[in-house]
Design an enzyme around this catalytic site. Structure first.
Site, PDB file in Angstrom:
ATOM      1  N   ARG A   1      12.992 -28.171 -34.332  1.00  0.00           N
ATOM      2  CA  ARG A   1      13.228 -29.472 -34.985  1.00  0.00           C
ATOM      3  C   ARG A   1      13.543 -29.324 -36.478  1.00  0.00           C
ATOM      4  NH1 ARG A   1      11.277 -34.169 -31.973  1.00  0.00           N
ATOM      5  NH2 ARG A   1      12.018 -33.641 -29.902  1.00  0.00           N
TER       6      ARG A   1
ATOM      7  N   ARG B   1      14.073 -36.012 -38.505  1.00  0.00           N
ATOM      8  CA  ARG B   1      13.691 -37.156 -39.329  1.00  0.00           C
ATOM      9  C   ARG B   1      13.004 -36.829 -40.645  1.00  0.00           C
ATOM     10  NH1 ARG B   1      10.892 -40.452 -34.610  1.00  0.00           N
ATOM     11  NH2 ARG B   1      10.412 -38.293 -34.080  1.00  0.00           N
TER      12      ARG B   1
ATOM     13  N   ARG C   1      21.823 -40.894 -38.940  1.00  0.00           N
ATOM     14  CA  ARG C   1      21.216 -41.565 -37.780  1.00  0.00           C
ATOM     15  C   ARG C   1      21.443 -43.076 -37.907  1.00  0.00           C
ATOM     16  NH1 ARG C   1      18.570 -43.947 -34.198  1.00  0.00           N
ATOM     17  NH2 ARG C   1      16.495 -43.427 -33.427  1.00  0.00           N
TER      18      ARG C   1
ATOM     19  N   ASP D   1      19.493 -33.116 -27.184  1.00  0.00           N
ATOM     20  CA  ASP D   1      18.140 -33.351 -26.696  1.00  0.00           C
ATOM     21  C   ASP D   1      18.026 -32.812 -25.283  1.00  0.00           C
ATOM     22  OD1 ASP D   1      15.596 -34.940 -27.615  1.00  0.00           O
ATOM     23  OD2 ASP D   1      15.804 -35.269 -25.475  1.00  0.00           O
TER      24      ASP D   1
ATOM     25  N   TYR E   1       9.713 -36.102 -17.312  1.00  0.00           N
ATOM     26  CA  TYR E   1      10.375 -37.317 -17.803  1.00  0.00           C
ATOM     27  C   TYR E   1      11.091 -38.072 -16.676  1.00  0.00           C
ATOM     28  CZ  TYR E   1       9.405 -35.714 -22.541  1.00  0.00           C
ATOM     29  OH  TYR E   1       8.762 -35.324 -23.690  1.00  0.00           O
TER      30      TYR E   1
HETATM   31  O1  1CP Z   1      16.563 -29.314 -34.729  1.00  0.00           O
HETATM   32  C1  1CP Z   1      16.342 -29.337 -33.511  1.00  0.00           C
HETATM   33  O2  1CP Z   1      15.341 -28.835 -32.987  1.00  0.00           O
HETATM   34  C2  1CP Z   1      17.478 -29.837 -32.627  1.00  0.00           C
HETATM   35  C3  1CP Z   1      17.400 -30.837 -31.735  1.00  0.00           C
HETATM   36  C4  1CP Z   1      16.317 -31.224 -30.721  1.00  0.00           C
HETATM   37  C5  1CP Z   1      15.662 -30.439 -29.752  1.00  0.00           C
HETATM   38  C6  1CP Z   1      15.726 -28.948 -29.553  1.00  0.00           C
HETATM   39  C7  1CP Z   1      15.890 -32.556 -30.541  1.00  0.00           C
HETATM   40  C8  1CP Z   1      16.327 -33.677 -31.365  1.00  0.00           C
HETATM   41  N1  1CP Z   1      15.071 -32.598 -29.447  1.00  0.00           N
HETATM   42  C9  1CP Z   1      14.898 -31.324 -28.962  1.00  0.00           C
HETATM   43  C10 1CP Z   1      14.111 -30.910 -27.804  1.00  0.00           C
HETATM   44  C11 1CP Z   1      13.196 -31.890 -27.156  1.00  0.00           C
HETATM   45  N2  1CP Z   1      13.378 -33.220 -26.925  1.00  0.00           N
HETATM   46  C12 1CP Z   1      11.953 -31.508 -26.569  1.00  0.00           C
HETATM   47  C13 1CP Z   1      11.438 -30.100 -26.528  1.00  0.00           C
HETATM   48  C14 1CP Z   1      10.764 -29.699 -27.782  1.00  0.00           C
HETATM   49  C15 1CP Z   1       9.488 -30.446 -28.102  1.00  0.00           C
HETATM   50  O3  1CP Z   1       8.517 -30.284 -27.349  1.00  0.00           O
HETATM   51  O4  1CP Z   1       9.492 -31.162 -29.104  1.00  0.00           O
HETATM   52  C16 1CP Z   1      11.377 -32.656 -26.025  1.00  0.00           C
HETATM   53  C17 1CP Z   1      10.054 -32.761 -25.292  1.00  0.00           C
HETATM   54  C18 1CP Z   1      12.272 -33.742 -26.240  1.00  0.00           C
HETATM   55  C19 1CP Z   1      12.119 -35.147 -25.794  1.00  0.00           C
HETATM   56  C20 1CP Z   1      12.149 -36.053 -26.946  1.00  0.00           C
HETATM   57  N3  1CP Z   1      13.297 -36.433 -27.582  1.00  0.00           N
HETATM   58  C21 1CP Z   1      11.053 -36.606 -27.636  1.00  0.00           C
HETATM   59  C22 1CP Z   1       9.576 -36.390 -27.315  1.00  0.00           C
HETATM   60  C23 1CP Z   1       9.019 -37.493 -26.514  1.00  0.00           C
HETATM   61  C24 1CP Z   1       7.580 -37.266 -26.107  1.00  0.00           C
HETATM   62  O5  1CP Z   1       7.358 -37.012 -24.926  1.00  0.00           O
HETATM   63  O6  1CP Z   1       6.688 -37.325 -26.973  1.00  0.00           O
HETATM   64  C25 1CP Z   1      11.574 -37.377 -28.696  1.00  0.00           C
HETATM   65  C26 1CP Z   1      10.812 -38.193 -29.697  1.00  0.00           C
HETATM   66  C27 1CP Z   1      12.992 -37.235 -28.647  1.00  0.00           C
HETATM   67  C28 1CP Z   1      13.980 -37.785 -29.601  1.00  0.00           C
HETATM   68  C29 1CP Z   1      14.524 -36.793 -30.557  1.00  0.00           C
HETATM   69  N4  1CP Z   1      15.101 -35.581 -30.193  1.00  0.00           N
HETATM   70  C30 1CP Z   1      15.569 -34.939 -31.316  1.00  0.00           C
HETATM   71  C31 1CP Z   1      15.278 -35.775 -32.455  1.00  0.00           C
HETATM   72  C32 1CP Z   1      15.651 -35.459 -33.875  1.00  0.00           C
HETATM   73  C33 1CP Z   1      14.626 -36.914 -31.965  1.00  0.00           C
HETATM   74  C34 1CP Z   1      14.171 -38.113 -32.786  1.00  0.00           C
HETATM   75  C35 1CP Z   1      15.192 -39.169 -32.645  1.00  0.00           C
HETATM   76  C36 1CP Z   1      15.254 -40.156 -33.766  1.00  0.00           C
HETATM   77  O7  1CP Z   1      14.558 -41.160 -33.673  1.00  0.00           O
HETATM   78  O8  1CP Z   1      16.022 -39.933 -34.707  1.00  0.00           O
END
Ligand code: 1CP
Length: 362
Positions: free
Chosen positions: A44, A48, A57, A94, A170
């Site tokens: 990540r 944000r 965004r 994602d 999911y």
């Molecule tokens: O910089 C980076 O890492 C690149 C992008 C990236 C990656 C590798 C994002 C962007 N998401 C992910 C992987 C991801 N997405 C995972 C695996 C890693 C982890 O455990 O964090 C998971 C579980 C998700 C699912 C997901 N997408 C969640 C979690 C939900 C939960 O169960 O709690 C969330 C909040 C997202 C949205 C998301 N994905 C990425 C970002 C920057 C965001 C936030 C979106 C926003 O509001 O701007």
């Protein structure tokens, strides 16, 4: 004009010489090299906590618009590298684009995370839209192509996907943030049906990752964020078997590409996961102990994101402890989970400088 002619001859000459091979330190570590400097990137690293991400965004309107807009997604991927000169860029996307590309609805609700209409039954996976799958993911491949052109030669481009268990969490439960009770109940009620479900996701995921590699990803990471929810007796069937299936398929198509596995909170199963899946590198959560991990594999991790959030001495001490524990073995510095959104960007800058200035014994 003789002067111009001379210049042209020089340029032409230099183009015919074999260019110096520029190494990618992160890729070398994944392949087993122990180097004086540990490469660094952070899960990540785009997101944000960066004001420049929040600005884009807001412009895109929704998170999914960002993921499927190649020029914006490429720009966001590169933002953290401009600030911190990390060794790797991770594709901005994602893990949930897979269910989305299969036709399952997906919305990212502000403040609540992702929401999907849960599949009613396990066999619904057979009826999802395979025909449109590659086409819906075409913008992701285009993002990778842009990044391949724009990234400096010493940077590693990381593609990724969720591992089948985490994606099943999911698809069947419908939203995150909890313990995915419905998924766990469906898995327990119909073990054979659930295995078929996981293997179906594994097939699709392997196709997706091979396409990412063919379009330019140097390595790929499998995120199994919810591996820690699997009962010990099911770890083999729910985590190891589908992961191995993906790895075997990628290896058949791209034998030289290293693959990173991140079975978060796998605890005592980390070693079996490393040995049995055939993964090239092991991503460690903050609870994992570096010194008790198998010796013959590259490790990646495992700074607690809370320590990065705290900064100062707490962060420095924790980072140095990790660097010392990882002496003498192939290692990629990272967090044990993603950057927390309240993290001050200056803490990240200080961490990157500290890791870069640490000389390892080789
Ligand atoms: O910089 C980076 O890492 C690149 C992008 C990236 C990656 C590798 C994002 C962007 N998401 C992910 C992987 C991801 N997405 C995972 C695996 C890693 C982890 O455990 O964090 C998971 C579980 C998700 C699912 C997901 N997408 C969640 C979690 C939900 C939960 O169960 O709690 C969330 C909040 C997202 C949205 C998301 N994905 C990425 C970002 C920057 C965001 C936030 C979106 C926003 O509001 O701007």
């Amino acid at each position: 004009m003789p002067y111009k002619e001379t210049m042209q001859t020089k340029v032409a000459h230099s183009q015919t010489m074999t260019p110096a091979v520029i190494e990618k330190p992160m890729l070398e570590a994944l392949k087993g090299r122990v180097a004086p400097r540990a490469p660094i990137w952070l899960m990540r690293q785009a997101g944000r906590y960066l004001p420049e991400y929040c600005a884009l965004r807001a412009e895109a309107g929704s998170f999914l618009n960002l993921c499927y807009n190649p020029s914006m997604a490429a720009e966001i991927t590169l933002q953290p590298l401009r600030r911190y000169d990390f060794d790797a860029a991770i594709l901005f996307s994602d893990i949930l684009v897979i269910p989305h590309a299969l036709g399952q609805g997906l919305a990212f609700v502000e403040g609540e995370g992702p929401q999907l209409p849960p599949l009613e039954k396990l066999s619904d996976i057979e009826n999802l839209d395979m025909a449109g799958f590659e086409q819906k993911l075409a913008p992701v491949y285009e993002t990778i192509q842009i990044l391949k052109r724009e990234l400096a030669a010493d940077k590693t481009l990381i593609g990724f996907a969720g591992a089948p268990w985490t994606i099943a969490c999911y698809m069947l439960h419908g939203r995150g943030g909890g313990t995915f009770d419905r998924t766990r109940q469906m898995a327990a009620a119909d073990p054979a049906g659930f295995q078929t479900f996981l293997m179906h996701i594994a097939d699709v995921t392997a196709r997706y990752l091979v396409s990412q590699i063919k379009n330019g990803a140097d390595t790929v990471q499998l995120f199994d964020s919810w591996a820690g929810l699997v009962p010990d007796s099911d770890f083999e069937s729910h985590i190891i078997a589908p992961t191995k299936h993906i790895i075997d398929k990628i290896r058949a198509a791209a034998p030289d590409v290293p693959i990173i596995g991140f079975p978060r909170q796998a605890g005592k199963h980390y070693a079996a996961y490393a040995h049995e899946t055939g993964i090239s590198a092991l991503g460690l959560d903050p609870q994992a102990d570096i010194q008790s991990m198998p010796k013959n594999i590259c490790l990646q991790g495992n700074l607690d994101p809370e320590k990065l959030l705290a900064g100062g001495d707490t962060m420095r001490r924790a980072a140095l402890d990790i660097l010392q524990a990882a002496e003498g073995r192939p290692f990629v510095f990272n967090l044990g989970h993603g950057v927390i959104k309240e993290t001050p960007p200056e803490h990240v800058a200080e961490l990157a400088a500290l890791v870069r200035s640490y000389t390892r014994t080789v």
